[in-house]
Write an enzyme that holds these catalytic residues in place. Structure first.
Site, PDB file in Angstrom:
ATOM      1  N   HIS A 127       0.044 -11.950   1.821  1.00 37.08           N
ATOM      2  CA  HIS A 127      -0.999 -11.148   1.173  1.00 37.08           C
ATOM      3  C   HIS A 127      -1.792 -11.940   0.133  1.00 37.08           C
ATOM      4  O   HIS A 127      -3.022 -11.823   0.039  1.00 37.08           O
ATOM      5  CB  HIS A 127      -0.350  -9.909   0.540  1.00 37.08           C
ATOM      6  N   TYR A 147       0.818  -1.213   0.000  1.00 34.74           N
ATOM      7  CA  TYR A 147       0.000   0.000   0.000  1.00 34.74           C
ATOM      8  C   TYR A 147       0.857   1.272   0.000  1.00 34.74           C
ATOM      9  O   TYR A 147       0.342   2.361  -0.256  1.00 34.74           O
ATOM     10  CB  TYR A 147      -0.955   0.013   1.199  1.00 34.74           C
TER      11      TYR A 147
HETATM   12  N1  LIG Z   1      -6.212  -8.499   1.412  1.00 39.07           N
HETATM   13  C1  LIG Z   1      -6.458  -8.060   0.186  1.00 39.07           C
HETATM   14  O1  LIG Z   1      -5.963  -8.608  -0.803  1.00 39.07           O
HETATM   15  C2  LIG Z   1      -7.367  -6.914  -0.054  1.00 39.07           C
HETATM   16  C3  LIG Z   1      -7.893  -6.654  -1.343  1.00 39.07           C
HETATM   17  C4  LIG Z   1      -8.761  -5.575  -1.504  1.00 39.07           C
HETATM   18  C5  LIG Z   1      -9.080  -4.790  -0.435  1.00 39.07           C
HETATM   19  N2  LIG Z   1      -8.550  -5.066   0.791  1.00 39.07           N
HETATM   20  C6  LIG Z   1      -8.817  -4.238   1.943  1.00 39.07           C
HETATM   21  O2  LIG Z   1     -10.186  -4.011   2.141  1.00 39.07           O
HETATM   22  C7  LIG Z   1     -10.391  -2.632   2.331  1.00 39.07           C
HETATM   23  C8  LIG Z   1     -11.760  -2.212   1.933  1.00 39.07           C
HETATM   24  O3  LIG Z   1     -12.036  -2.623   0.621  1.00 39.07           O
HETATM   25  P1  LIG Z   1     -12.496  -1.646  -0.519  1.00 39.07           P
HETATM   26  O4  LIG Z   1     -11.911  -0.331  -0.352  1.00 39.07           O
HETATM   27  O5  LIG Z   1     -12.264  -2.376  -1.769  1.00 39.07           O
HETATM   28  O6  LIG Z   1     -14.064  -1.520  -0.341  1.00 39.07           O
HETATM   29  P2  LIG Z   1     -15.138  -1.011   0.753  1.00 39.07           P
HETATM   30  O7  LIG Z   1     -14.553  -0.782   2.071  1.00 39.07           O
HETATM   31  O8  LIG Z   1     -16.237  -1.984   0.592  1.00 39.07           O
HETATM   32  O9  LIG Z   1     -15.607   0.386   0.118  1.00 39.07           O
HETATM   33  C9  LIG Z   1     -14.898   1.587   0.300  1.00 39.07           C
HETATM   34  C10 LIG Z   1     -15.746   2.717  -0.243  1.00 39.07           C
HETATM   35  O10 LIG Z   1     -16.925   2.816   0.562  1.00 39.07           O
HETATM   36  C11 LIG Z   1     -17.103   4.154   0.928  1.00 39.07           C
HETATM   37  N3  LIG Z   1     -17.682   4.182   2.271  1.00 39.07           N
HETATM   38  C12 LIG Z   1     -17.060   3.929   3.450  1.00 39.07           C
HETATM   39  N4  LIG Z   1     -17.907   4.013   4.462  1.00 39.07           N
HETATM   40  C13 LIG Z   1     -19.094   4.349   3.930  1.00 39.07           C
HETATM   41  C14 LIG Z   1     -20.370   4.596   4.479  1.00 39.07           C
HETATM   42  N5  LIG Z   1     -20.582   4.524   5.798  1.00 39.07           N
HETATM   43  N6  LIG Z   1     -21.381   4.911   3.627  1.00 39.07           N
HETATM   44  C15 LIG Z   1     -21.172   4.972   2.306  1.00 39.07           C
HETATM   45  N7  LIG Z   1     -19.984   4.746   1.719  1.00 39.07           N
HETATM   46  C16 LIG Z   1     -18.959   4.438   2.529  1.00 39.07           C
HETATM   47  C17 LIG Z   1     -15.748   4.814   0.901  1.00 39.07           C
HETATM   48  O11 LIG Z   1     -15.885   6.191   0.615  1.00 39.07           O
HETATM   49  P3  LIG Z   1     -14.988   7.374   1.280  1.00 39.07           P
HETATM   50  O12 LIG Z   1     -13.598   6.871   1.418  1.00 39.07           O
HETATM   51  O13 LIG Z   1     -15.117   8.477   0.290  1.00 39.07           O
HETATM   52  O14 LIG Z   1     -15.612   7.723   2.600  1.00 39.07           O
HETATM   53  C18 LIG Z   1     -15.092   4.085  -0.247  1.00 39.07           C
HETATM   54  O15 LIG Z   1     -15.451   4.689  -1.471  1.00 39.07           O
HETATM   55  C19 LIG Z   1      -9.280  -1.982   1.514  1.00 39.07           C
HETATM   56  O16 LIG Z   1      -8.959  -0.755   2.030  1.00 39.07           O
HETATM   57  C20 LIG Z   1      -8.131  -2.942   1.707  1.00 39.07           C
HETATM   58  O17 LIG Z   1      -7.400  -2.646   2.858  1.00 39.07           O
HETATM   59  C21 LIG Z   1      -7.709  -6.110   1.016  1.00 39.07           C
END
Ligand SMILES: NC(=O)c1ccc[n+]([C@@H]2O[C@H](COP(=O)([O-])OP(=O)(O)OC[C@H]3O[C@@H](n4cnc5c(N)ncnc54)[C@H](OP(=O)(O)O)[C@@H]3O)[C@@H](O)[C@H]2O)c1
Length: 333
Positions: free
Chosen positions: A135, A72
């Site tokens: 990862h 990241y």
């Molecule tokens: N281990 C892995 O391989 C892997 C792979 C992918 C992702 N991940 C992890 O999972 C985390 C989350 O996944 P993601 O970012 O793909 O998806 P997510 O958390 O499902 O969605 C994030 C989005 O949701 C919005 N959001 C957050 N809270 C909200 C709320 N209360 N109401 C409405 N919208 C909201 C955020 O907007 P704002 O930011 O504008 O508030 C952002 O646009 C990543 O940060 C990463 O660390 C891990």
């Protein structure tokens, strides 16, 4: 397996620790507390100072787990926030927080594991991690290029067996550099592969999970083997650059909306509560201070059993995050 996507850069996860007593499913018995809600702030393409600010906000708000990853690219900034917040005469002690990071795909070779962890510790300005994850279950060619490619643009893989990587991860525990180790993006067969050789068992599996991908079987598989499941993209990853206009929008799901109306909560809070109530850690990502706080407020209501089932019944095997594995003569799947 095939298809695409580069991971989101500049990501931090911040997690709140809740009493285990409320969640009898979670039998950790390991070296750390179970953390039931993680707030992740993806900070791309924010400036480093914004990453630092987000960590400070979250720690002030009561979050106690920061989930990082070398890929990241923001561990230095997170380390600065930790340095300001943790220590004598500062708001928190090191032992008050739970810090996770992840080993990147170019570092699976056993000789690369400890140096990678030491780089992460240096960047985070820490002496140990609470949890270190592999990862992804596949390795890229060793080196400093995070996504090494051939001239034709396809990815360059490495044939390091993840069981050898795991043995190197175990040495980190033995040396006191990490308190526990785990897996990310491994399937049930791959988990069992690791368990078949592990002298130190994985404590956590982090995979994509939300109401459209409830991961019921994988969750049961993990529970049977003592792993805690962490759900990434729990809100359906609505800010992905590569989203398709026809894909289902989780936050607009009518079943979720009706429950949000009933409980006077947001759809995001309903989804996070559902995961939390079934004992799954979630890592919702937000860069918005109000949402960081909102996503934390899922502990003051309880979904009824039939409501829990109605959310789980939404599952349809839908993946928002589909990793790319480009098959070549040197990769056997
Ligand atoms: N281990 C892995 O391989 C892997 C792979 C992918 C992702 N991940 C992890 O999972 C985390 C989350 O996944 P993601 O970012 O793909 O998806 P997510 O958390 O499902 O969605 C994030 C989005 O949701 C919005 N959001 C957050 N809270 C909200 C709320 N209360 N109401 C409405 N919208 C909201 C955020 O907007 P704002 O930011 O504008 O508030 C952002 O646009 C990543 O940060 C990463 O660390 C891990």
């Amino acid at each position: 397996v095939p298809t695409v996507h580069p991971l989101s850069p500049h990501v931090i996860n911040i997690e709140y620790t809740l009493s285990e007593a409320s969640f009898p499913y979670l039998q950790t018995g390991t070296t750390f507390q179970v953390c039931l809600l993680i707030l992740t702030a993806v900070l791309s393409p924010l400036l480093p100072v914004q990453v630092k600010q987000a960590v400070v906000w979250a720690l002030e708000a009561g979050y106690r787990h920061i989930d990082c990853a070398a890929i990241y690219g923001n561990e230095v900034e997170i380390g600065e926030a930790l340095q300001e917040t943790l220590g004598p005469s500062k708001p928190l002690r090191r032992e008050d927080v739970f810090i996770t990071s992840k080993l990147w795909n170019t570092r699976h070779h056993p000789e690369d594991v400890e140096p990678s962890l030491l780089k992460t510790l240096k960047d985070l300005k820490l002496e140990y991690l609470d949890l270190y994850l592999i990862h992804w279950p596949y390795a890229f060619q060793r080196g400093d290029v995070p996504f090494p490619r051939k001239e034709d643009g396809t990815l360059l893989y490495d044939d390091t067996d993840y069981k050898l990587t795991w043995a190197a991860m175990e040495k980190l525990v033995e040396k006191g550099l990490v308190r526990s180790i785990g897996l990310s993006n491994f399937n049930s067969r791959q988990i069992d592969d690791i368990l078949s050789v592990a002298s130190i068992k994985p404590t956590v599996l982090q995979v994509e999970s939300h109401p459209y991908l409830a991961q019921v079987e994988l969750l049961a598989h993990c529970r049977d083997r003592g792993l805690v499941l962490t759900a990434y993209s729990p809100l359906g990853s609505p800010d992905r650059a590569w989203k398709h206009p026809d894909e289902p929008v989780l936050l607009q799901e009518p079943v979720i909306a009706a429950l949000a109306e009933k409980y006077k909560k947001s759809p995001a809070q309903i989804i996070l509560r559902w995961q939390t109530q079934r004992g799954v850690v979630t890592i919702p990502k937000s860069v918005t201070e109000s949402r960081i706080k909102e996503n934390f407020q899922v502990f003051d209501f309880t979904l009824e059993a039939d409501e829990m089932k109605s959310i789980t019944a939404l599952t349809r095997g839908w993946r928002y995050i589909v990793p790319m594995i480009e098959v070549s003569a040197f990769y056997d799947g």
